[in-house]
Design an enzyme around this catalytic site. Structure first.
Site, PDB file in Angstrom:
ATOM      1  N   ASP A 201      12.685  49.911 -77.160  1.00 31.29           N
ATOM      2  CA  ASP A 201      11.294  50.126 -76.742  1.00 31.29           C
ATOM      3  C   ASP A 201      10.568  50.978 -77.765  1.00 31.29           C
ATOM      4  O   ASP A 201      11.159  51.892 -78.336  1.00 31.29           O
ATOM      5  CB  ASP A 201      11.263  50.883 -75.401  1.00 31.29           C
ATOM      6  CG  ASP A 201      11.360  49.952 -74.197  1.00 31.29           C
ATOM      7  OD1 ASP A 201      11.411  48.724 -74.399  1.00 31.29           O
ATOM      8  OD2 ASP A 201      11.380  50.465 -73.067  1.00 31.29           O
TER       9      ASP A 201
ATOM     10  N   CYS B 234      13.113  38.474 -79.476  1.00 32.35           N
ATOM     11  CA  CYS B 234      11.669  38.445 -79.280  1.00 32.35           C
ATOM     12  C   CYS B 234      11.117  39.857 -79.292  1.00 32.35           C
ATOM     13  O   CYS B 234      11.862  40.827 -79.136  1.00 32.35           O
ATOM     14  CB  CYS B 234      11.280  37.740 -77.975  1.00 32.35           C
ATOM     15  SG  CYS B 234      11.462  38.751 -76.502  1.00 32.35           S
TER      16      CYS B 234
ATOM     17  N   ARG C 202       1.104  39.760 -64.567  1.00 30.15           N
ATOM     18  CA  ARG C 202       2.168  40.438 -63.810  1.00 30.15           C
ATOM     19  C   ARG C 202       1.584  41.146 -62.618  1.00 30.15           C
ATOM     20  O   ARG C 202       0.613  41.898 -62.758  1.00 30.15           O
ATOM     21  CB  ARG C 202       2.839  41.495 -64.691  1.00 30.15           C
ATOM     22  CG  ARG C 202       3.633  40.849 -65.747  1.00 30.15           C
ATOM     23  CD  ARG C 202       4.767  41.717 -66.153  1.00 30.15           C
ATOM     24  NE  ARG C 202       5.401  41.051 -67.274  1.00 30.15           N
ATOM     25  CZ  ARG C 202       6.208  41.622 -68.116  1.00 30.15           C
ATOM     26  NH1 ARG C 202       6.500  42.908 -67.969  1.00 30.15           N
ATOM     27  NH2 ARG C 202       6.737  40.939 -69.093  1.00 30.15           N
TER      28      ARG C 202
ATOM     29  N   ASN D 282       8.171  46.256 -77.468  1.00 31.53           N
ATOM     30  CA  ASN D 282       9.616  46.327 -77.619  1.00 31.53           C
ATOM     31  C   ASN D 282      10.117  45.172 -78.456  1.00 31.53           C
ATOM     32  O   ASN D 282       9.372  44.289 -78.856  1.00 31.53           O
ATOM     33  CB  ASN D 282      10.307  46.366 -76.252  1.00 31.53           C
ATOM     34  CG  ASN D 282       9.930  45.175 -75.413  1.00 31.53           C
ATOM     35  OD1 ASN D 282       9.665  44.094 -75.923  1.00 31.53           O
ATOM     36  ND2 ASN D 282       9.891  45.371 -74.113  1.00 31.53           N
TER      37      ASN D 282
ATOM     38  N   ARG E 195      -1.770  49.511 -67.309  1.00 24.96           N
ATOM     39  CA  ARG E 195      -0.901  48.649 -66.494  1.00 24.96           C
ATOM     40  C   ARG E 195      -1.817  47.738 -65.699  1.00 24.96           C
ATOM     41  O   ARG E 195      -2.415  48.156 -64.710  1.00 24.96           O
ATOM     42  CB  ARG E 195      -0.011  49.494 -65.586  1.00 24.96           C
ATOM     43  CG  ARG E 195       1.068  48.678 -64.886  1.00 24.96           C
ATOM     44  CD  ARG E 195       2.036  49.548 -64.118  1.00 24.96           C
ATOM     45  NE  ARG E 195       2.866  50.339 -65.008  1.00 24.96           N
ATOM     46  CZ  ARG E 195       3.969  49.890 -65.604  1.00 24.96           C
ATOM     47  NH1 ARG E 195       4.369  48.655 -65.386  1.00 24.96           N
ATOM     48  NH2 ARG E 195       4.656  50.657 -66.396  1.00 24.96           N
TER      49      ARG E 195
ATOM     50  N   GLU F 105       1.679  44.106 -60.568  1.00 21.37           N
ATOM     51  CA  GLU F 105       2.265  45.431 -60.749  1.00 21.37           C
ATOM     52  C   GLU F 105       2.076  46.302 -59.516  1.00 21.37           C
ATOM     53  O   GLU F 105       2.375  47.494 -59.545  1.00 21.37           O
ATOM     54  CB  GLU F 105       1.670  46.121 -61.977  1.00 21.37           C
ATOM     55  CG  GLU F 105       1.893  45.372 -63.288  1.00 21.37           C
ATOM     56  CD  GLU F 105       3.242  45.673 -63.936  1.00 21.37           C
ATOM     57  OE1 GLU F 105       4.077  46.345 -63.298  1.00 21.37           O
ATOM     58  OE2 GLU F 105       3.451  45.222 -65.081  1.00 21.37           O
TER      59      GLU F 105
ATOM     60  N   CYS G 175       7.555  34.328 -74.134  1.00 23.62           N
ATOM     61  CA  CYS G 175       8.432  33.671 -75.115  1.00 23.62           C
ATOM     62  C   CYS G 175       9.152  32.466 -74.510  1.00 23.62           C
ATOM     63  O   CYS G 175       9.789  31.698 -75.225  1.00 23.62           O
ATOM     64  CB  CYS G 175       9.445  34.663 -75.673  1.00 23.62           C
ATOM     65  SG  CYS G 175      10.258  35.651 -74.415  1.00 23.62           S
TER      66      CYS G 175
ATOM     67  N   GLU H 216       5.147  52.945 -73.045  1.00 24.89           N
ATOM     68  CA  GLU H 216       5.787  51.832 -73.764  1.00 24.89           C
ATOM     69  C   GLU H 216       4.700  50.861 -74.197  1.00 24.89           C
ATOM     70  O   GLU H 216       3.999  50.298 -73.363  1.00 24.89           O
ATOM     71  CB  GLU H 216       6.802  51.113 -72.861  1.00 24.89           C
ATOM     72  CG  GLU H 216       7.425  49.924 -73.587  1.00 24.89           C
ATOM     73  CD  GLU H 216       8.112  48.918 -72.676  1.00 24.89           C
ATOM     74  OE1 GLU H 216       8.698  49.326 -71.657  1.00 24.89           O
ATOM     75  OE2 GLU H 216       8.054  47.722 -73.023  1.00 24.89           O
TER      76      GLU H 216
ATOM     77  N   GLU I 165       3.296  37.834 -79.101  1.00 27.89           N
ATOM     78  CA  GLU I 165       4.717  37.667 -78.821  1.00 27.89           C
ATOM     79  C   GLU I 165       5.391  37.044 -80.044  1.00 27.89           C
ATOM     80  O   GLU I 165       5.015  35.958 -80.486  1.00 27.89           O
ATOM     81  CB  GLU I 165       4.903  36.789 -77.574  1.00 27.89           C
ATOM     82  CG  GLU I 165       6.332  36.520 -77.199  1.00 27.89           C
ATOM     83  CD  GLU I 165       7.047  37.692 -76.518  1.00 27.89           C
ATOM     84  OE1 GLU I 165       6.394  38.734 -76.261  1.00 27.89           O
ATOM     85  OE2 GLU I 165       8.253  37.583 -76.262  1.00 27.89           O
TER      86      GLU I 165
ATOM     87  N   ARG J  23      -2.169  48.164 -74.317  1.00 27.18           N
ATOM     88  CA  ARG J  23      -1.433  49.423 -74.397  1.00 27.18           C
ATOM     89  C   ARG J  23      -1.540  50.079 -75.768  1.00 27.18           C
ATOM     90  O   ARG J  23      -1.656  51.284 -75.873  1.00 27.18           O
ATOM     91  CB  ARG J  23       0.020  49.189 -74.032  1.00 27.18           C
ATOM     92  CG  ARG J  23       0.171  48.825 -72.566  1.00 27.18           C
ATOM     93  CD  ARG J  23       1.497  49.267 -72.059  1.00 27.18           C
ATOM     94  NE  ARG J  23       1.646  48.920 -70.661  1.00 27.18           N
ATOM     95  CZ  ARG J  23       2.816  48.870 -70.043  1.00 27.18           C
ATOM     96  NH1 ARG J  23       3.928  49.129 -70.717  1.00 27.18           N
ATOM     97  NH2 ARG J  23       2.888  48.572 -68.778  1.00 27.18           N
TER      98      ARG J  23
HETATM   99  P1  ATP Z   1       6.981  48.675 -68.221  1.00 30.42           P
HETATM  100  O1  ATP Z   1       8.374  49.209 -68.139  1.00 30.42           O
HETATM  101  O2  ATP Z   1       5.982  49.651 -68.732  1.00 30.42           O
HETATM  102  O3  ATP Z   1       6.550  47.955 -66.980  1.00 30.42           O
HETATM  103  P2  ATP Z   1       8.015  46.297 -69.253  1.00 30.42           P
HETATM  104  O4  ATP Z   1       9.396  46.722 -69.611  1.00 30.42           O
HETATM  105  O5  ATP Z   1       7.784  45.599 -67.963  1.00 30.42           O
HETATM  106  O6  ATP Z   1       7.040  47.550 -69.349  1.00 30.42           O
HETATM  107  P3  ATP Z   1       8.084  44.127 -71.034  1.00 30.42           P
HETATM  108  O7  ATP Z   1       8.474  43.217 -69.961  1.00 30.42           O
HETATM  109  O8  ATP Z   1       9.107  44.532 -71.985  1.00 30.42           O
HETATM  110  O9  ATP Z   1       7.429  45.437 -70.421  1.00 30.42           O
HETATM  111  O10 ATP Z   1       6.788  43.524 -71.770  1.00 30.42           O
HETATM  112  C1  ATP Z   1       6.548  43.702 -73.173  1.00 30.42           C
HETATM  113  C2  ATP Z   1       5.249  44.396 -73.441  1.00 30.42           C
HETATM  114  O11 ATP Z   1       4.190  43.819 -72.698  1.00 30.42           O
HETATM  115  C3  ATP Z   1       5.212  45.851 -73.046  1.00 30.42           C
HETATM  116  O12 ATP Z   1       5.792  46.653 -74.019  1.00 30.42           O
HETATM  117  C4  ATP Z   1       3.729  46.093 -72.930  1.00 30.42           C
HETATM  118  O13 ATP Z   1       3.137  46.286 -74.191  1.00 30.42           O
HETATM  119  C5  ATP Z   1       3.231  44.810 -72.365  1.00 30.42           C
HETATM  120  N1  ATP Z   1       3.080  44.899 -70.910  1.00 30.42           N
HETATM  121  C6  ATP Z   1       4.018  44.637 -69.969  1.00 30.42           C
HETATM  122  N2  ATP Z   1       3.515  44.787 -68.731  1.00 30.42           N
HETATM  123  C7  ATP Z   1       2.215  45.155 -68.902  1.00 30.42           C
HETATM  124  C8  ATP Z   1       1.144  45.452 -67.996  1.00 30.42           C
HETATM  125  N3  ATP Z   1       1.308  45.378 -66.687  1.00 30.42           N
HETATM  126  N4  ATP Z   1      -0.043  45.802 -68.506  1.00 30.42           N
HETATM  127  C9  ATP Z   1      -0.247  45.853 -69.842  1.00 30.42           C
HETATM  128  N5  ATP Z   1       0.718  45.583 -70.744  1.00 30.42           N
HETATM  129  C10 ATP Z   1       1.934  45.232 -70.292  1.00 30.42           C
HETATM  130 ZN    ZN Z   2       9.943  37.830 -75.019  1.00 31.40          ZN
HETATM  131 MG    MG Z   3       7.119  46.177 -66.147  1.00 32.78          MG
END
Ligand code: ATP
Ligand code: ZN
Ligand code: MG
Length: 530
Positions: free
Chosen positions: A418, A466, A335, A440, A346, A337, A305, A437, A354, A473
């Site tokens: 969430d 946003c 990301r 959100n 993940r 991870e 965003c 999750e 978005e 997921r």
């Molecule tokens: P988590 O706590 O599971 O790491 P997050 O809080 O980092 O999630 P946000 O930053 O809120 O996730 O990102 C928004 C959305 O993007 C998440 O709800 C999810 O659907 C998706 N998302 C985030 N990280 C990943 C990832 N590593 N793989 C797949 N989808 C992801």
């Molecule tokens: Zn956002």
């Molecule tokens: Mg995360």
């Protein structure tokens, strides 16, 4: 947090005994000024002792919540009014000396930061000693940011390493009475060859897997996003560092961001040593490549965003253009991870719709509420899933001191909700780890409108919100609850299947790899093409 220090006030002339009597009186006003704005005066500051030598008044002060720089300035202003008007004594200069900040918790901080003289951490608390500060320093934003940083570090230490507080808001009724499906769809997708691992946390989605991802995304757009009047935009996916400075991501999540570098030169001849080496050895040593690259000046799409706030940066918006409701589904987010990477759940590279909006606080809350309702309907009636929603407060939204009272929350304040879906393959509903999750929805307050200077033409406050729908997921959670047989899918997805015939899967001599995988794929195709 506690502050202590000495404020030295240099006066324009020597004080007579009469003047000193007046200083005693002025002290009351000074102390009152140090507690102004605090419901509990104990949270403000106070003068513990004072003295006078050679045209200099010095005050030993203490404070709990009033920042020490602010306390020093308040003392100056208060004295200027009282002594200046009554006794015609001017103030030449003020200086804050021996200032120290005590923080609960042992925190780590860079000693090389401006204004930091020394740091001691022991027995569950940390003391930061500041250099002497004169009036010019006291007004510098860099000092304000240092003190804010310390405040944040204390809050974070209180959270004990937890990134967020989680509180259940609502959950659906149990729908999967008899569990029809308890397999891990990540495994099925890989074994049947619908997806193939490309690199760490990256997959190639074959047309059939893409079809399934798009099915859920399309239904989501059609049922949730478009009816609420959001319109599509395309955002860039590589951001200059400057953007991450403004959003705060570079401060908070730098460990999970992926960076990009441009070549040092466009002149191919300057690469000749390297390209010759690659030619002959058929190797690409990354450390050699690095020599030809500029430092990373970009990071790859992280929250998706960010460009929205950039676009409206330094703009003046009037009522007729508000609220603004856009969405972007044009590309991947990245990301790092690390050890958490798993299946499609993940990943390093993922896809997301978005949704972003901008407006006055009431508008932003209303949009969030409409969206929340639509999401609930989407999970509950459209996809018939088992879901729950939770209020999550990231540590940085919490004001220091209120962290203990987390059971109360106001859903119409900035914060995040969430959406989680149950993954039966991971365990019973009761277990926290069995929920994923998938998305959100956030109200940011002025978190982005302030740094990006997004303004209203009549000076009204503007907020943003946003919401992210993570395609991978949602697909995993959908398949985890419904399985691969469309007979057991909700009507809307069965209709989708009828209207849009799925593409053929890929089968080669050695792909999918295992016999079991091939058999599974055969079954799956029979289902989907029925
Ligand atoms: P988590 O706590 O599971 O790491 P997050 O809080 O980092 O999630 P946000 O930053 O809120 O996730 O990102 C928004 C959305 O993007 C998440 O709800 C999810 O659907 C998706 N998302 C985030 N990280 C990943 C990832 N590593 N793989 C797949 N989808 C992801
Ligand atoms: Zn956002
Ligand atoms: Mg995360």
């Amino acid at each position: 947090m506690r502050y202590r220090g000495t404020v030295r006030v240099e006066l324009s002339r020597d004080l007579t005994p009469d003047d000193l009597e007046d200083v005693k009186k002025a002290l009351e006003e000074v102390n009152r000024s140090l507690t102004k704005g605090f419901k509990d005066p104990g949270e403000g500051g106070k003068v513990v002792s004072w003295g006078y030598t050679e045209r200099v008044l010095h005050f030993e002060i203490e404070s709990r919540k009033l920042r020490i720089d602010e306390a020093a300035m308040r003392i100056k202003n208060s004295l200027e009014t009282s002594l200046g008007s009554r006794r015609k004594i001017g103030i030449r200069n003020i200086r804050l000396e021996n200032a120290l900040i005590e923080i609960d918790g042992e925190i780590r901080i860079n000693v090389r930061l401006p204004f930091v003289r020394n740091i001691e951490a022991s027995n569950g608390s940390t003391t930061i000693y500041l250099e002497a500060l004169d009036e010019r320093d006291l007004k510098k934003p860099i000092l304000l940011r240092l003190l804010r940083l310390l405040n944040e570090k204390e809050t974070r230490a209180k959270w004990g390493g937890k990134a967020e507080h989680w509180q259940l808001i609502k959950k659906s009724r149990a729908k999967l009475d008899v569990l029809l499906y308890t397999e891990d769809p990540n495994k099925v997708l890989e074994e049947t060859g619908l997806v193939k691992r490309f690199s760490i946390g990256q997959w190639l989605y074959t047309p059939l897997a893409t079809y399934l991802l798009n099915m859920l995304k399309d239904v989501f757009l059609q049922e949730v996003v478009l009816p609420l009047g959001f319109v599509e935009a395309i955002f860039p996916k590589m951001y200059p560092l400057e953007i991450g400075l403004k959003t705060g991501h570079l401060r908070g999540t730098i460990n999970s961001m992926v960076f990009a570098s441009l070549p040092k030169t466009y002149n191919i001849e300057e690469f000749e040593e390297l390209t010759d080496y690659i030619y002959v050895t058929n190797e690409v040593p990354p450390e050699e490549v690095a020599k030809y690259l500029r430092h990373p000046e970009y990071f790859l799409c992280f929250a998706q965003c960010e460009p929205f706030y950039w676009f409206f940066g330094s703009e003046l918006l009037d009522d007729s253009s508000l609220p603004i409701k856009w969405f972007d589904r044009s590309g991947p987010s990245f990301r790092w991870e690390s050890g958490g990477i798993y299946g499609l759940e993940r990943v390093i590279e993922f896809h997301r719709v978005e949704i972003v909006w901008l407006g006055k606080p009431d508008q932003v809350i209303e949009i969030r509420n409409d969206l929340l309702k639509a999401y609930e309907r989407f999970m509950d009636e459209v996809l018939e899933l088992e879901w729950r929603t939770a209020w999550v407060t990231p540590w940085y939204y919490e004001q220091s001191g209120t962290t203990e009272k987390v059971e109360e929350f106001d859903i119409n304040r900035p914060g995040t909700i969430d959406f989680e879906l149950w993954l039966p393959y991971k365990g019973p509903r009761e277990e926290h780890k069995a929920w994923l999750e998938v998305g959100n929805i956030s109200i940011h307050g002025t978190k982005f409108t302030e740094p990006f200077r997004i303004k209203h033409n009549r000076g009204e406050t503007l907020w943003t919100g946003c919401s992210g729908f993570g395609s991978q997921r949602w697909l995993i959670a959908f398949l985890a609850q419904k399985g691969f047989d469309p007979e057991k899918w909700p009507e809307i997805t069965r209709e989708y299947l009828n209207r849009n015939p799925p593409p053929e899967p890929i089968v080669t001599v050695t792909y999918p790899k295992t016999r079991a995988g091939r058999e599974e794929l055969g079954k799956l195709i029979k289902f989907l093409k029925r």
